[in-house]
Design a protein around this motif. Structure first.
Motif, PDB file in Angstrom:
ATOM      1  N   LEU A  75       1.080  -0.929   0.062  1.00 52.46           N
ATOM      2  CA  LEU A  75       0.082  -0.039   0.066  1.00 52.46           C
ATOM      3  C   LEU A  75       0.863   0.963   0.280  1.00 52.46           C
ATOM      4  O   LEU A  75       0.762   2.308  -0.500  1.00 52.46           O
ATOM      5  CB  LEU A  75      -1.202  -0.282   0.957  1.00 52.46           C
ATOM      6  N   VAL A  76       1.850   1.402   0.885  1.00 51.79           N
ATOM      7  CA  VAL A  76       2.956   2.060   0.323  1.00 51.79           C
ATOM      8  C   VAL A  76       3.515   2.452  -0.238  1.00 51.79           C
ATOM      9  O   VAL A  76       3.707   3.387  -1.218  1.00 51.79           O
ATOM     10  CB  VAL A  76       4.079   2.064   1.831  1.00 51.79           C
ATOM     11  N   CYS A  77       3.897   1.346  -1.208  1.00 47.12           N
ATOM     12  CA  CYS A  77       4.257   1.958  -3.012  1.00 47.12           C
ATOM     13  C   CYS A  77       3.360   2.379  -3.534  1.00 47.12           C
ATOM     14  O   CYS A  77       3.641   3.056  -4.025  1.00 47.12           O
ATOM     15  CB  CYS A  77       4.226   0.258  -3.122  1.00 47.12           C
ATOM     16  N   LEU A  78       1.639   1.531  -3.485  1.00 46.31           N
ATOM     17  CA  LEU A  78       0.924   2.054  -3.932  1.00 46.31           C
ATOM     18  C   LEU A  78       1.085   3.781  -3.911  1.00 46.31           C
ATOM     19  O   LEU A  78       0.428   4.229  -4.997  1.00 46.31           O
ATOM     20  CB  LEU A  78      -0.661   1.729  -4.221  1.00 46.31           C
ATOM     21  N   ALA A  79       1.040   3.893  -2.804  1.00 47.51           N
ATOM     22  CA  ALA A  79       0.567   5.633  -2.414  1.00 47.51           C
ATOM     23  C   ALA A  79       2.197   6.514  -3.103  1.00 47.51           C
ATOM     24  O   ALA A  79       1.828   7.289  -3.780  1.00 47.51           O
ATOM     25  CB  ALA A  79       0.225   5.727  -1.188  1.00 47.51           C
ATOM     26  N   PHE A  80       3.139   6.106  -3.390  1.00 48.36           N
ATOM     27  CA  PHE A  80       4.413   6.955  -2.997  1.00 48.36           C
ATOM     28  C   PHE A  80       4.451   6.755  -4.822  1.00 48.36           C
ATOM     29  O   PHE A  80       4.736   7.942  -5.209  1.00 48.36           O
ATOM     30  CB  PHE A  80       5.321   5.967  -2.611  1.00 48.36           C
TER      31      PHE A  80
END
Lengths: 217, 217, 217, 217
Positions: C165-170
Motif C-alpha cells: 500500500l505504501v508503494c501504491l501511494a508513493f
DNA sequence: CATGAATGAGCGTTCATTCAT
DNA sequence: GATGAATGAACGCTCATTCAT
C-alpha cells in the motif's frame, strides 16, 4: 396441357422499386459479380450499381461474402423448387429428364447474369468447397437421382448403371453446355433457329439412346 | 499389347533438385494454388514453399498471373500430347473415347494438386474467359471432336448428332466426375475396389449405349 | 561521488539514422502517439513522421497495436533497469526512494513524448487492463516494494504499514505530479528555479516525515 | 454524531423507470463505457443497453462526446458537493483529510462502473486535456488544497510544504489505490476484513506521520 | 417523442511488385 | 543469380451522425 416448367423460371424481372433496397442490392450484386467476378467486384461497385450509399450494404449484409452466399441460396432455392416440381410430376422418366435439361439450358437466356455467377463464381471457387454449399448444390443431384432411380424401378431405364454416376454425367454435360454458352462458344449448325433446343435434343438423344450407330441403318 | 495411354501421365515426380529453381517454383505454385486457391495464394507463400526468396519469383516470371498461365500451358500441353496420341492411334472409336475418359478420370490420382488447380482455378475463374485460354482448353474439345467425327465417318457412330455438342457433353460429364472426386463426394458402390474404373465403365456405357432399357435383351 | 541514476535516463537521442528503419518507426510512433493519442494516430501519420512508406510499418510490426506494445516494452524495460540498479545499490533507504522519485519526476524533461504516451495511452486505456501489461507495470511496484521492505527490515522505516500500500501511494503521488507536469498545470512557487527538484523535496519530506506539524518547532 | 460523508455517495440506484429516457441513456452509457471503454462503445451498444432506439440518443445528446461529458459533469458535480461539505465542516484537518480519503476509496464499492469510467476514460484520455475538463477535475484539488491550507494556518500541518504539491501527492496516492482496486490487484493482508478501511488507515498514517521510524517508540 | 434506414468519411491492412545490394 | 527491404495503390469494413417517417 400444362405450361412447361421452363416457363416458370422468371425472366429478368423489373428492377426492385425504391424502398426494397435489400432486393436492389442483391440484384446489383449479381450484375457486378457477373461483369467482374466476385474478387473483381468492389463493394462500392455494387452500391453504385444499386444506386444506394456504400454503408447500406452493411446494413443488410454482414460482409461481401454474405452477399454472394445470399444470392446463391435464394436464387438456387427458387431454381430447386422448379426442379422438385418436375421430379414430383406425372410425366414419364424421359420427359422429366428432358424437362430438367431444358430448364438448365434455357436458364442462360432468362437470367444470363445469374447463370454467369453460378458458372464462374459458385461451382468453381475454392470457397465453394465449404460443406454447406456442397450440400446445397447436391440437392440438384439428389433430385435428378430420384428421377433416374424411379425410371430404373419402372423398367424405363437400365439398371446396370449407378444412378449417382449417371446423374453426375448428365448434370456435367448440361453444365458444360451452359458454360460454353456463357463463353459465347456455342456455334451451332442450327444457330439461325434455336441453339438451345438443339442442345436439349442432342443431350437427350445421347443419354437415352447412346452414340453407337444402330444396326438397322 | 501397348502400354495404356493413362500410364503416360507422369506420377507426381521427385521434386526438382536445387538449382532448377524455375521448376521448383512452378511445382510449389501448383501445391499452393491447390491448397489456397489462386487468389488466396501469396507470392511469398509460393516462394516459401519452393524454399527461395520471393524476389526470385520475379526473375523467372513476370508476375503472379504468368505463374498460373505457365503452369497451365506447360502441364496442359503435356496432357494434350497424350490425348493427341490417342486420337492419332489405330484403335476403334469406342476405344479411343474410353482411353480419353480413363486418362481424365485417373488423372486426379496421379496429380491431385494439379487437377485441383485445373478444376478450381482454371476452367472456372472469370480470368479464364480470356480468348487465349479458351483456345487452349478448346484444343481438348477439338481432339475429342476429331475422334467423334472420324467415328461418324466410319459409321461407328450415329450421324444425326452434332459432334461439337457431343464433345461438350462427353467432356462435361468427365469434368463433373472429376470435380466430384476432388470434393471427396464420390461414394461409389464399388468403392472397395476401383471407383475410377467404375466411373469409366459407366460413362462409356452411357455415351455408347444410352440409358434406355433395351426391350429384347 | 557516483553519477546520479537520473542521468542514466537518456535524453531524447539523435534520431535513428537512415537504415535503422525499425528504430525510426518506433521513435516516430512515440511522437505521433504523444501528439494525437493512440486512437488519433493514423498509421500513415507515423509513416510520414518516420519518413518511410506506408507499408513498411507492416514489414516490421504486425499491426498498430504491436507498435504501441513494442514501444512500451522496450522503453519501459530500459526504465526498469535503472530502477533495479537503484534498488540493488548501497544507498540508505531514504536515498533510494529519493532516487526513484527523482528518476520519475525528471523523466518528463528528458523524454517528454515518451512520458506523455506512458501517462495517457498506457497506464490508462482499458486495453492496458490486459494481464501482461499489468504485470509489466507491476514490476515497478515490485522494485519499490523491495526498497520499502528492506527499509522496514533494517528498522529505517516503520513496520506497521503494508509495504504494497505504501508503494501504491508513493508511485501514485509521483504519477499525479508527472501528469500535472504533462498537462502544464504545475505552477510552482519556485518555478523560476527548478520545479522538479521542489517536487522531489516535497514528496520525500511528505512520505518520510508526514504532514503533521511536530511539536518542537 | 453526524452521518459519515461516505454514506452520502449514493449506491447504485434503481434503474431509471421507462419514460425517464435521458437518465436511462446516461446510466447505460456508464455501464457500456465501463465494459468496453469509450472508444470501444458504440452508440448502438448504449442504446441497446438502455433499451431504446439509437436515434433517440441524438435527441437528448448532441453526440457521443457529449454523452461522456455529461456523465462526467453530472456525477462529478455530485461528488464534489460531498467534498465541499467535508471542506466546510467543523472537523479538525486530519479528520477532513481522512473523510476525503474514505470517500474516494469507498467509491468503487458503491459505484464500480462509474469509477471505472472515471479511472480509465476521463483522467486518462488525451481528450481529457481540454481546458474545461482540467478545470473541473481541478476543483477536487482546490477543495483538498483548502483543507491543507487551513491546516497550515491553524498550525495543525507543517508550513514548509507547498499545499498544491501536497494535494497532488495525496490525490495521486488515492487514485493509485483505487486504480489498483479496479484492476483487481489489491491483495491486502487484511483482505478477510476490510481492504478499503486498511487502505484509508495506511494513507492517513503515511501522509500525517510519514514513513520514518520514530526513535522513541 | 421515437424509430431505424440511410449516409459516407475514414482507417487499418494486404500484398503484388520493384530495386538496391 | 539471389535476397528481402521498400513501396503504395487498393479495398473491406466500421460507426458516428442525419433524417424521413
Amino acid at each position: 396441357m400444362s405450361r412447361s416448367p421452363v416457363a416458370e423460371l422468371p425472366m429478368k424481372a423489373d428492377p426492385a422499386p425504391r424502398g426494397r433496397k435489400r432486393e436492389r442490392i442483391l440484384e446489383a450484386a449479381i450484375r457486378v459479380f457477373a461483369r467482374r467476378g466476385y474478387h473483381g467486384a468492389r463493394v462500392s461497385d455494387i452500391a453504385a450499381e444499386a444506386g444506394i450509399a456504400y454503408g447500406l450494404v452493411y446494413h443488410y449484409f454482414k460482409n461481401k461474402d454474405e452477399l454472394l452466399d445470399t444470392v446463391f441460396e435464394e436464387r438456387w432455392g427458387a431454381f430447386l423448387e422448379i426442379v422438385d416440381r418436375i421430379v414430383a410430376g406425372p410425366s414419364p422418366t424421359a420427359e422429366k429428364l428432358r424437362a430438367v435439361a431444358a430448364l438448365i439450358l434455357f436458364a442462360y437466356r432468362r437470367q444470363p447474369d445469374w447463370v454467369k455467377v453460378l458458372v464462374f463464381e459458385i461451382g468453381r471457387t475454392s470457397r465453394f468447397s465449404e460443406p454447406e454449399q456442397i450440400r446445397t448444390v447436391g440437392r440438384l443431384f439428389q433430385a435428378v437421382a430420384r428421377i433416374v432411380r424411379a425410371g430404373q424401378e419402372t423398367g424405363e431405364l437400365r439398371r446396370d448403371l449407378d444412378a449417382e454416376l449417371v446423374c453426375l454425367a448428365f448434370v456435367g454435360a448440361l453444365d458444360s453446355m451452359i458454360t460454353s454458352q456463357v463463353l459465347g462458344l456455342m456455334q451451332l449448325p442450327d444457330s439461325a433457329g434455336d441453339a438451345d433446343a438443339e442442345a436439349v435434343r442432342t443431350v437427350m438423344e445421347l443419354f437415352l439412346g447412346g452414340l453407337l450407330a444402330r444396326g438397322g441403318s
